[in-house]
Design a protein around this motif. Structure first.
Motif, PDB file in Angstrom:
ATOM      1  N   UNK A 105       0.814  -1.215   0.000  1.00 14.48           N
ATOM      2  CA  UNK A 105       0.000   0.000   0.000  1.00 14.48           C
ATOM      3  C   UNK A 105       0.846   1.262   0.000  1.00 14.48           C
ATOM      4  N   UNK A 106       2.139   1.133   0.312  1.00 12.41           N
ATOM      5  CA  UNK A 106       3.028   2.298   0.314  1.00 12.41           C
ATOM      6  C   UNK A 106       4.015   2.259  -0.852  1.00 12.41           C
ATOM      7  N   UNK A 107       3.715   1.438  -1.808  1.00 12.42           N
ATOM      8  CA  UNK A 107       4.557   1.367  -3.004  1.00 12.42           C
ATOM      9  C   UNK A 107       4.350   2.624  -3.834  1.00 12.42           C
ATOM     10  N   UNK A 108       5.368   3.468  -3.888  1.00 11.90           N
ATOM     11  CA  UNK A 108       5.236   4.771  -4.549  1.00 11.90           C
ATOM     12  C   UNK A 108       4.919   4.612  -6.034  1.00 11.90           C
ATOM     13  N   UNK A 109       5.527   3.620  -6.667  1.00 11.06           N
ATOM     14  CA  UNK A 109       5.291   3.414  -8.094  1.00 11.06           C
ATOM     15  C   UNK A 109       3.846   3.039  -8.364  1.00 11.06           C
ATOM     16  N   UNK A 110       3.294   2.142  -7.519  1.00  6.71           N
ATOM     17  CA  UNK A 110       1.895   1.757  -7.688  1.00  6.71           C
ATOM     18  C   UNK A 110       0.961   2.914  -7.365  1.00  6.71           C
TER      19      UNK A 110
END
Length: 292
Positions: A105-110
């Protein structure tokens, strides 16, 4: 158009949720704007304010905005929980177990991909909501999905029956195999006992044979020792006998000489000698006469 890697149905569900979230976010922003507008309308009526008055107004505004934002964040959290509850409930009716990856949920790319997707869906083309895609709740399972679920249950029951038959066959084979194993173990045990007896008898025979060989060897050694001793004794006796024989021969020769000497000294011997001498002289005379 940016894609999220989902099928069309699920992507439409995501769009509906994002539309709902944008609506709630807009309400939150309007609430924050109204807080500032209320402050302007109620407090900013004079031209000059002291520092304390400005601080007091900002503190009051901060408290109101903080409360509104906190309330909206809590409501968003609860809303997300309800959404997950709907998904999990639907999955449980299909006997599925869903898993979530909180770290993702904290994946910047996603997150940037979702933002690009939202931008392309709601701002760039200014699309209007499609009435067919807006659904107030998840599709119920007791309508379209019940038939598929019943078929799935029927297939599972049929497969279960097949597995039961197969299990029964395997159990029969296992029982037969266990019986064969018991028979083989018994046969092996009997064979081992027979081999053990044979081995014991063979060991006894070998032991007896070894004892006999040892006895014969001992007897042979004893006989050999006795023979050697007898031979040595006989050789010693032979030497002694030879010495005794030579001694007896010497004694006999000495005795003969002494006897002859004694015999010559006797009167008979002298008379016989005189007679022989006379006879010889008579013979000589007779020979001379015959010669004449």
């Amino acid at each position: 158009q940016a894609e999220l890697g989902l099928n069309e149905h699920h992507q439409n569900e995501v769009i509906n949720y994002m539309r709902f979230a944008r609506f709630k976010r807009g309400l939150c922003l309007k609430t924050v704007d109204s807080c500032f507008q209320d402050l302007k309308d109620s407090r900013l009526v004079e031209e000059t304010f002291t520092v304390d008055e400005v601080i007091d107004m900002l503190d009051g505004l901060r408290t109101i905005v903080h409360s509104e934002v906190e309330s909206e964040l809590i409501n968003t959290t609860y809303t997300n929980v309800l959404l997950l509850r709907q998904l999990f409930s639907q999955a449980e009716k299909w006997y599925l177990k869903l898993q979530t990856d909180i770290s993702g949920l904290e994946n910047r790319e996603l997150l940037e991909q979702v933002a690009e997707f939202e931008k392309s869906e709601f701002t760039s083309s200014n699309k209007k909501p499609n009435a067919d895609l807006i659904k107030p709740k998840l599709a119920p399972l007791n309508e379209g999905g019940s038939e598929l679920l019943n078929k799935t249950v029927a297939c599972l029951q049929e497969e279960n029956e097949k597995l039961k038959i197969r299990l029964k066959t395997i159990e029969t084979q296992a029982t037969t195999a266990l019986d064969e194993k018991s028979k083989l173990e018994k046969s092996l045990k009997d064979l081992q006992m027979i081999q053990g007896d044979q081995k014991t008898n063979a060991n006894q025979d070998i032991t007896e044979l070894e004892n006999k060989v040892a006895a014969l060897k001992s007897q042979f050694e004893k006989t050999l020792n006795d023979s050697t001793a007898n031979q040595k004794f006989l050789e010693e006796n032979l030497v002694t006998t030879k010495h005794d024989l030579l001694k007896v021969q010497d004694q006999l020769s000495t005795a003969e000489k002494e006897l002859e000497k004694k015999f010559q000294q006797t009167a008979a011997y002298r008379n016989m000698k005189e007679i022989l001498t006379k006879k010889n002289e008579q013979i000589k005379d007779l020979r001379k006469k015959l010669s004449k």
